[in-house]
Scaffold this active site. Structure first.
Site, PDB file in Angstrom:
ATOM      1  N   HIS A 192      -8.928  -8.138   0.407  1.00 20.27           N
ATOM      2  CA  HIS A 192      -8.425  -8.443   1.746  1.00 20.27           C
ATOM      3  C   HIS A 192      -9.493  -9.322   2.388  1.00 20.27           C
ATOM      4  O   HIS A 192     -10.639  -8.882   2.532  1.00 20.27           O
ATOM      5  CB  HIS A 192      -8.254  -7.165   2.563  1.00 20.27           C
ATOM      6  CG  HIS A 192      -7.022  -6.398   2.219  1.00 20.27           C
ATOM      7  ND1 HIS A 192      -6.826  -5.835   1.000  1.00 20.27           N
ATOM      8  CD2 HIS A 192      -5.922  -6.111   2.957  1.00 20.27           C
ATOM      9  CE1 HIS A 192      -5.641  -5.226   0.997  1.00 20.27           C
ATOM     10  NE2 HIS A 192      -5.073  -5.378   2.171  1.00 20.27           N
ATOM     11  N   ASP A 225     -11.704   1.710  -0.033  1.00 19.03           N
ATOM     12  CA  ASP A 225     -11.605   1.646   1.435  1.00 19.03           C
ATOM     13  C   ASP A 225     -12.977   1.236   1.990  1.00 19.03           C
ATOM     14  O   ASP A 225     -14.002   1.758   1.534  1.00 19.03           O
ATOM     15  CB  ASP A 225     -11.200   3.042   1.956  1.00 19.03           C
ATOM     16  CG  ASP A 225     -10.915   3.048   3.442  1.00 19.03           C
ATOM     17  OD1 ASP A 225     -11.687   2.432   4.214  1.00 19.03           O
ATOM     18  OD2 ASP A 225      -9.925   3.685   3.849  1.00 19.03           O
ATOM     19  N   GLY A 269      -8.871  -1.678   3.844  1.00 16.65           N
ATOM     20  CA  GLY A 269      -9.386  -0.834   4.919  1.00 16.65           C
ATOM     21  C   GLY A 269      -9.654  -1.680   6.146  1.00 16.65           C
ATOM     22  O   GLY A 269      -9.515  -2.908   6.122  1.00 16.65           O
ATOM     23  N   PRO A 304      -7.569   6.132  -4.027  1.00 17.02           N
ATOM     24  CA  PRO A 304      -7.705   7.514  -4.521  1.00 17.02           C
ATOM     25  C   PRO A 304      -8.514   8.346  -3.526  1.00 17.02           C
ATOM     26  O   PRO A 304      -9.522   7.874  -3.000  1.00 17.02           O
ATOM     27  CB  PRO A 304      -8.458   7.333  -5.852  1.00 17.02           C
ATOM     28  CG  PRO A 304      -8.207   5.919  -6.248  1.00 17.02           C
ATOM     29  CD  PRO A 304      -8.124   5.152  -4.958  1.00 17.02           C
ATOM     30  N   ASN A 350       0.601   4.500   0.951  1.00 17.22           N
ATOM     31  CA  ASN A 350       0.773   5.313   2.165  1.00 17.22           C
ATOM     32  C   ASN A 350       1.339   4.507   3.340  1.00 17.22           C
ATOM     33  O   ASN A 350       1.920   5.090   4.252  1.00 17.22           O
ATOM     34  CB  ASN A 350      -0.546   5.986   2.561  1.00 17.22           C
ATOM     35  CG  ASN A 350      -0.802   7.219   1.708  1.00 17.22           C
ATOM     36  OD1 ASN A 350      -0.386   8.325   2.041  1.00 17.22           O
ATOM     37  ND2 ASN A 350      -1.444   7.033   0.567  1.00 17.22           N
ATOM     38  N   ASP A 362       3.033  -5.677   2.468  1.00 20.38           N
ATOM     39  CA  ASP A 362       1.855  -4.955   2.967  1.00 20.38           C
ATOM     40  C   ASP A 362       2.179  -3.474   3.145  1.00 20.38           C
ATOM     41  O   ASP A 362       1.756  -2.646   2.345  1.00 20.38           O
ATOM     42  CB  ASP A 362       1.357  -5.552   4.293  1.00 20.38           C
ATOM     43  CG  ASP A 362      -0.149  -5.490   4.431  1.00 20.38           C
ATOM     44  OD1 ASP A 362      -0.804  -5.124   3.447  1.00 20.38           O
ATOM     45  OD2 ASP A 362      -0.664  -5.823   5.512  1.00 20.38           O
ATOM     46  N   ASP A 363       2.923  -3.146   4.215  1.00 19.72           N
ATOM     47  CA  ASP A 363       3.200  -1.745   4.552  1.00 19.72           C
ATOM     48  C   ASP A 363       4.609  -1.676   5.130  1.00 19.72           C
ATOM     49  O   ASP A 363       4.796  -1.877   6.338  1.00 19.72           O
ATOM     50  CB  ASP A 363       2.198  -1.273   5.606  1.00 19.72           C
ATOM     51  CG  ASP A 363       0.746  -1.407   5.141  1.00 19.72           C
ATOM     52  OD1 ASP A 363       0.319  -0.609   4.305  1.00 19.72           O
ATOM     53  OD2 ASP A 363       0.051  -2.326   5.623  1.00 19.72           O
ATOM     54  N   GLU A 411      -8.867 -11.200   7.624  1.00 19.53           N
ATOM     55  CA  GLU A 411      -7.920 -10.549   8.538  1.00 19.53           C
ATOM     56  C   GLU A 411      -8.460 -10.630   9.960  1.00 19.53           C
ATOM     57  O   GLU A 411      -7.710 -10.554  10.926  1.00 19.53           O
ATOM     58  CB  GLU A 411      -7.734  -9.089   8.091  1.00 19.53           C
ATOM     59  CG  GLU A 411      -6.510  -8.411   8.659  1.00 19.53           C
ATOM     60  CD  GLU A 411      -6.241  -7.047   8.027  1.00 19.53           C
ATOM     61  OE1 GLU A 411      -7.116  -6.535   7.299  1.00 19.53           O
ATOM     62  OE2 GLU A 411      -5.160  -6.496   8.267  1.00 19.53           O
ATOM     63  N   HIS A 468       0.862  -1.193   0.000  1.00 18.22           N
ATOM     64  CA  HIS A 468       0.000   0.000   0.000  1.00 18.22           C
ATOM     65  C   HIS A 468       0.897   1.240   0.000  1.00 18.22           C
ATOM     66  O   HIS A 468       1.813   1.335   0.833  1.00 18.22           O
ATOM     67  CB  HIS A 468      -0.867   0.038   1.255  1.00 18.22           C
ATOM     68  CG  HIS A 468      -1.796  -1.133   1.395  1.00 18.22           C
ATOM     69  ND1 HIS A 468      -3.095  -1.115   0.941  1.00 18.22           N
ATOM     70  CD2 HIS A 468      -1.613  -2.366   1.936  1.00 18.22           C
ATOM     71  CE1 HIS A 468      -3.677  -2.275   1.205  1.00 18.22           C
ATOM     72  NE2 HIS A 468      -2.790  -3.053   1.812  1.00 18.22           N
TER      73      HIS A 468
HETATM   74  C1  LIG Z   1      -2.510  -4.222   7.910  1.00 18.08           C
HETATM   75  N1  LIG Z   1      -3.418  -4.720   6.986  1.00 18.08           N
HETATM   76  C2  LIG Z   1      -4.273  -3.983   6.211  1.00 18.08           C
HETATM   77  N2  LIG Z   1      -5.566  -4.394   6.159  1.00 18.08           N
HETATM   78  C3  LIG Z   1      -6.478  -3.703   5.471  1.00 18.08           C
HETATM   79  N3  LIG Z   1      -6.198  -2.565   4.796  1.00 18.08           N
HETATM   80  C4  LIG Z   1      -4.932  -2.116   4.815  1.00 18.08           C
HETATM   81  C5  LIG Z   1      -3.901  -2.807   5.497  1.00 18.08           C
HETATM   82  N4  LIG Z   1      -2.756  -2.140   5.309  1.00 18.08           N
HETATM   83  C6  LIG Z   1      -3.062  -1.046   4.537  1.00 18.08           C
HETATM   84  N5  LIG Z   1      -4.390  -1.015   4.265  1.00 18.08           N
HETATM   85  C7  LIG Z   1      -5.152   0.004   3.493  1.00 18.08           C
HETATM   86  O1  LIG Z   1      -4.231   0.849   2.799  1.00 18.08           O
HETATM   87  C8  LIG Z   1      -4.394   2.221   3.221  1.00 18.08           C
HETATM   88  C9  LIG Z   1      -3.055   2.925   3.209  1.00 18.08           C
HETATM   89  O2  LIG Z   1      -2.583   3.074   1.902  1.00 18.08           O
HETATM   90  P1  LIG Z   1      -3.241   4.066   0.814  1.00 18.08           P
HETATM   91  O3  LIG Z   1      -3.743   5.281   1.531  1.00 18.08           O
HETATM   92  O4  LIG Z   1      -4.362   3.291   0.148  1.00 18.08           O
HETATM   93  O5  LIG Z   1      -2.123   4.381  -0.126  1.00 18.08           O
HETATM   94  C10 LIG Z   1      -5.026   2.096   4.602  1.00 18.08           C
HETATM   95  O6  LIG Z   1      -5.713   3.275   4.952  1.00 18.08           O
HETATM   96  C11 LIG Z   1      -5.947   0.883   4.437  1.00 18.08           C
HETATM   97  O7  LIG Z   1      -7.156   1.271   3.811  1.00 18.08           O
HETATM   98 ZN   LIG Z   2      -2.948  -5.042   2.669  1.00 15.30          ZN
END
Ligand SMILES: CNc1ncnc2c1ncn2[C@@H]1O[C@H](COP(=O)(O)O)[C@@H](O)[C@H]1O
Ligand SMILES: [Zn+2]
Length: 362
Positions: A223, A166, A196, A103, A19, A301-302, A226, A17
């Site tokens: 997703h 989201d 989300g 977006p 952000n 993921d992040d 979770e 993702h």
């Molecule tokens: C940990 N597991 C997860 N489960 C569900 N949604 C997730 C996530 N990790 C990220 N996001 C989704 O990605 C967004 C951030 O990136 P963007 O603003 O879209 O670029 C989060 O606000 C969430 O909606």
């Molecule tokens: Zn994810």
């Protein structure tokens, strides 16, 4: 054997993702400066606290996303973080990156979903340290073969974009995202994601948009699982998305359905462990699915939120499940089969992985 082979191995990232993958130093810099100019806009100490915390509950993860979204509000910043995220994945030897982002609108500065995605595309164009291939082409691009220019070979990354819906959004907003994805296919948008906070909303709210996306030939990834929600998982599997993420709270009936459907699973080990979605790495479903030869892709993921990289995820899997360099290379190579880009890109990547495979044999 090379010391850091997980780093030097070419890799495919299919679940990141935007952000959530912002550079930590950039997040802290922007949060600090916002805190100095507008004291009420953000609590800097909370950003610092959450970013350095080892384990985050899902609630804290989504608090952190809200803080990040409070910092990343304008087009220039979206462009900057996109550029940096691509540079970071390229330095980690990711050769194909599918990034996803939701977006957003910010009426106070005239941002709408379209201009947000335009700012992301601007970020792709502004990368100068590596070549970014994001415009779909017809025919073989031979993109990953080294282009020797004055004796220098430049690093290259193939990039495709997925637009996320989201779970806080309305059916109409989700439909707007799908229409935008369709309009932007020529700029490398290949799919739609539903993400989300899993504790928020009903996935059926988005079914009309997800069905429309599929009818129009967009790929869909969801997703799923979770948190415990048996009915939702069952219905999501029946929808038969192209890929699925998480699968943490699957029950026997879901595993059976998943395995017979052969839907590839995007696995994010650190994310699952740090959010307590899986009790420990020893009981992670990676081992079960790997043994069953189910299609799997390791992803981050992040990277910012979970303080990881794709190389680290590979190392984590290798160490935890006793897999060697060749098995990890095969895992990476197999991921090519599940990408959302077209067959031309798939063929290029297959050739590329074949060409480097001899270096991977122990
Ligand atoms: C940990 N597991 C997860 N489960 C569900 N949604 C997730 C996530 N990790 C990220 N996001 C989704 O990605 C967004 C951030 O990136 P963007 O603003 O879209 O670029 C989060 O606000 C969430 O909606
Ligand atoms: Zn994810």
């Amino acid at each position: 054997m090379e010391k850091n082979w997980c780093l030097s191995m070419p890799k495919v990232e299919l679940h990141a993702h935007l952000n959530g993958s912002i550079r930590v130093s950039t997040l802290l810099e922007l949060a600090k400066s916002l805190n100095e100019t507008q004291k009420d806009a953000i609590d800097f100490s909370q950003v610092e606290h959450l970013i350095t915390k080892c384990d985050l509950t899902l609630t804290e993860v989504f608090q952190l996303f809200d803080l990040i979204h409070n910092v990343i509000t304008d087009h220039n910043t979206v462009t900057r973080i996109t550029k940096e995220v691509i540079e970071d994945f390229a330095s980690d030897n990711v050769v194909y990156l599918e990034l996803r982002t939701t977006p957003k609108r910010n009426d106070s500065i005239g941002m709408n979903k379209r201009s947000y995605v335009d700012a992301v595309i601007e970020g792709l164009r502004s990368v100068s340290s590596v070549d970014v291939d994001f415009i779909p082409k017809t025919g073989d691009s031979k993109f990953l073969t080294n282009d020797k220019c004055n004796g220098n070979s430049r690093k290259r990354i193939i990039f495709r974009l997925i637009l996320s819906i989201d779970r806080r959004e309305t059916t109409e907003a989700a439909m707007e995202t799908v229409k935008l994805a369709l309009e932007m296919r020529h700029l490398g948008v290949v799919g739609i994601d539903l993400s989300g906070n899993p504790k928020t909303g009903e996935w059926t709210t988005y079914l009309p948009a997800l069905k429309f996306a599929r009818e129009q030939g967009l790929n869909v990834t969801l997703h799923s699982g979770e948190i415990r929600n048996s009915k939702e998982i069952k219905n999501m599997l029946e929808f038969h998305p192209q890929r699925i993420r998480h699968a943490c709270y699957f029950e026997d009936e879901h595993w059976r359905k998943l395995k017979s459907s052969k839907i590839p699973v995007e696995i994010c080990l650190t994310s699952n462990i740090r959010t307590f979605s899986v009790a420990s790495i020893e009981v992670h479903h990676f081992a079960y699915l790997y043994k069953a030869k189910h299609p799997l892709v390791l992803c981050t993921d992040d990277t910012c939120v979970f303080n990881t990289t794709l190389s680290e995820e590979y190392k984590y899997a290798a160490d935890s499940f006793g897999l060697g360099r060749w098995e990890m290379f095969e895992l990476s190579r197999n991921a090519v089969e599940y990408i959302f880009a077209d067959n031309g890109v798939k063929n290029d990547l297959r050739k590329y992985f074949n060409s480097v495979s001899k270096n991977m044999e122990v």
